[in-house]
Design a protein around this motif. Structure first.
Motif, PDB file in Angstrom:
ATOM      1  N   THR A  20       6.062   3.048   3.730  1.00 60.90           N
ATOM      2  CA  THR A  20       4.698   2.577   3.965  1.00 60.90           C
ATOM      3  C   THR A  20       4.072   3.535   4.965  1.00 60.90           C
ATOM      4  N   GLN A  63      -2.075   6.477  -2.188  1.00 61.90           N
ATOM      5  CA  GLN A  63      -0.859   6.090  -1.475  1.00 61.90           C
ATOM      6  C   GLN A  63      -1.099   4.980  -0.448  1.00 61.90           C
ATOM      7  N   HIS A  64      -1.961   4.036  -0.789  1.00 66.47           N
ATOM      8  CA  HIS A  64      -2.208   2.879   0.072  1.00 66.47           C
ATOM      9  C   HIS A  64      -1.527   1.625  -0.467  1.00 66.47           C
ATOM     10  N   LEU A 113       1.645   0.274  -0.785  1.00 69.23           N
ATOM     11  CA  LEU A 113       2.545  -0.543   0.024  1.00 69.23           C
ATOM     12  C   LEU A 113       1.862  -1.061   1.284  1.00 69.23           C
ATOM     13  N   GLU A 114       0.928  -0.304   1.806  1.00 65.66           N
ATOM     14  CA  GLU A 114       0.134  -0.759   2.954  1.00 65.66           C
ATOM     15  C   GLU A 114      -0.612  -2.046   2.570  1.00 65.66           C
ATOM     16  N   ARG A 156       1.925  -5.014   1.961  1.00 68.11           N
ATOM     17  CA  ARG A 156       2.380  -5.603   3.229  1.00 68.11           C
ATOM     18  C   ARG A 156       1.293  -6.439   3.882  1.00 68.11           C
TER      19      ARG A 156
END
Length: 145
Positions: A91, A101-102, A104-105, A108
């Motif tokens: 993350t 690439q956001h 998993l951010e 969560r």
């Protein structure tokens, strides 16, 4: 009284992302209609988003199929994805200038718990989404897994 319930499916191709989201929607509708479980509109969207992100990552970064399991547990849905890669997901820290690439951010942020661990073969990623909202509309009981 809530009973434990789950559903699993194997996904092997890019077109399977939509099928994974549909499986999540159908699972939550079954919980609501046949089991009497409260599923907020936020939870429905959050579970479908989490499924989409985790299955997309598994298909993108691991060779071979992935296994998606959705399970009802104490007022939450546990979304678990197994894939063949032993590389744990990373993350990245929030960065409004980064393009992409956001995933998993975001996962969560909408989950009440998140964990990833290596298995004898591959890895397993688990995210927990509460199904009911508090009166203010915020997801209930945000704890780490």
């Amino acid at each position: 009284m809530e009973r434990e319930t789950s559903v699993s499916a194997v996904f092997e191709g890019g077109e399977d992302i939509a099928a994974a989201r549909d499986l999540a929607r159908d699972f939550l509708e079954t919980l609501r209609e046949k089991c009497g479980v409260t599923v907020s509109p936020r939870a429905l969207g959050a579970v479908r988003l989490v499924v989409s992100e985790l299955v997309t990552n598994a298909r993108k970064y691991a060779p071979g199929p992935c296994l998606l399991t959705l399970g009802l547990h104490e007022g939450t849905v546990e979304v678990t994805v197994w894939d063949s890669s032993t590389t744990l997901p990373l993350t990245l820290p929030p960065d409004p200038t980064r393009v992409g690439q956001h995933g998993l951010e975001i996962v969560r942020a909408v989950c009440h718990g998140f964990e990833a661990h290596r298995e004898p073969v591959g890895k397993r990623v688990r995210a927990v989404v509460p199904l009911a909202d508090e009166p203010d509309g915020i997801a209930a009981d945000r704890r780490t897994v």
